[in-house]
Scaffold this motif. Structure first.
Motif, PDB file in Angstrom:
ATOM      1  N   GLU A 135      -6.957  -3.624   0.088  1.00 19.73           N
ATOM      2  CA  GLU A 135      -6.658  -2.661  -0.872  1.00 19.73           C
ATOM      3  C   GLU A 135      -5.166  -2.478  -1.056  1.00 19.73           C
ATOM      4  OE1 GLU A 135      -8.670   0.876   0.245  1.00 19.73           O
ATOM      5  OE2 GLU A 135     -10.559   0.094   0.134  1.00 19.73           O
ATOM      6  N   SER A 136      -4.396  -2.235  -0.428  1.00 21.24           N
ATOM      7  CA  SER A 136      -2.851  -1.787  -0.733  1.00 21.24           C
ATOM      8  C   SER A 136      -2.252  -2.806  -1.151  1.00 21.24           C
ATOM      9  CB  SER A 136      -2.346  -1.364   0.747  1.00 21.24           C
ATOM     10  OG  SER A 136      -2.984  -0.311   1.303  1.00 21.24           O
TER      11      SER A 136
ATOM     12  N   SER B   5      -8.233  -1.879   4.481  1.00 23.26           N
ATOM     13  CA  SER B   5      -7.039  -1.118   4.102  1.00 23.26           C
ATOM     14  C   SER B   5      -6.131  -2.033   3.521  1.00 23.26           C
ATOM     15  CB  SER B   5      -6.744   0.009   5.007  1.00 23.26           C
ATOM     16  OG  SER B   5      -7.786   0.788   5.206  1.00 23.26           O
TER      17      SER B   5
ATOM     18  N   ARG C  91     -15.924   0.497   0.704  1.00 15.85           N
ATOM     19  CA  ARG C  91     -15.195   0.144   2.357  1.00 15.85           C
ATOM     20  C   ARG C  91     -16.331  -0.325   3.345  1.00 15.85           C
ATOM     21  NH1 ARG C  91     -11.188   5.089   1.199  1.00 15.85           N
ATOM     22  NH2 ARG C  91      -9.614   3.683   0.105  1.00 15.85           N
TER      23      ARG C  91
END
Length: 224
Positions: free
Chosen positions: A161-162, A158, A129
């Motif tokens: 990634e999700s 984020s 990250r």
């Protein structure tokens, strides 16, 4: 009858071979489903010999995660050439190449797998990250990011990634569509934040200017 002679590997060479074998197995199945016996068989060695190089499955798993994390972080490295939208789209394509090729391993990297709660595993994830964050700032040509920019970039990472994890569950959205959407999402987050902050507005104007220049030069904008 002629017999083949198995070449003896050095310690580090054997370790790297075992990491590669583990990564390949983790790419098709969850690490929880892969046994040390399977890894030994795939590597052509005995189970006790695996334990000679790695004290347990968790240590081998962490070594495989480390290599995967380094590979994934490298996907964000992109030459600063052309408009930002085109650069981010190339990054997303390489990122989803990894996700596509290493589905279970990617999920394990982000969700922890058998190493959940391990500080080393969390450090690897945070390293990916952070590498992505630094690369995005580099593309934006920002060295001292305002608080709202840090929030936007880290929130977008984020989101990526999700979205990747959800996509892996059934691939119900065409991959190209998702990659383009995520680039547009970045522009949207920047636009909303720019309404509250002069520094963000200035950064956004540079982004839009780059896209306008790209249009003038005959390149399609990836932020529209």
């Amino acid at each position: 009858m002629a017999t083949g002679v198995r070449r003896r590997m050095g310690v580090e060479e054997r370790r790297q071979q075992l990491i590669g074998v583990a990564l390949e197995l983790f790419s098709s199945r969850s690490p929880d489903e892969v046994s040390i016996d399977e890894i030994a068989t795939a590597a052509g060695i005995s189970r006790p010999l695996v334990y000679h190089y790695f004290p347990g499955k968790l240590s081998l798993y962490e070594a495989a995660l480390k290599r995967a994390a380094e590979d994934l972080a490298d996907r964000f490295v992109e030459p600063r050439e052309g408009p930002l939208g085109a650069r981010l789209l190339r990054v997303m394509r390489r990122y989803f190449d990894f996700v596509d090729d290493h589905g279970p391993g990617f999920s394990a990297l982000l969700r922890g797998g058998p190493g959940v709660g391990s500080s080393r595993t969390n450090t690897l994830i945070d390293g990916v990250r952070q590498a992505a964050y630094v690369q995005i700032l580099t593309h934006l040509d920002v060295t001292n990011p305002p608080a709202r920019l840090e929030l936007v970039v880290r929130s977008w990472i984020s989101l990526v990634e999700s979205a990747a994890l959800i996509w892996l569950e059934g691939r119900r959205i065409p991959r190209e569509e998702l990659e383009t959407k995520l680039v547009h999402d970045f522009a949207s987050l920047m636009t909303v934040s720019a309404a509250y902050d002069k520094e963000m507005a200035a950064i956004l104007r540079r982004m839009v200017s780059d896209e306008t220049i790209a249009d003038d030069q005959g390149y399609a904008s990836n932020f529209r």
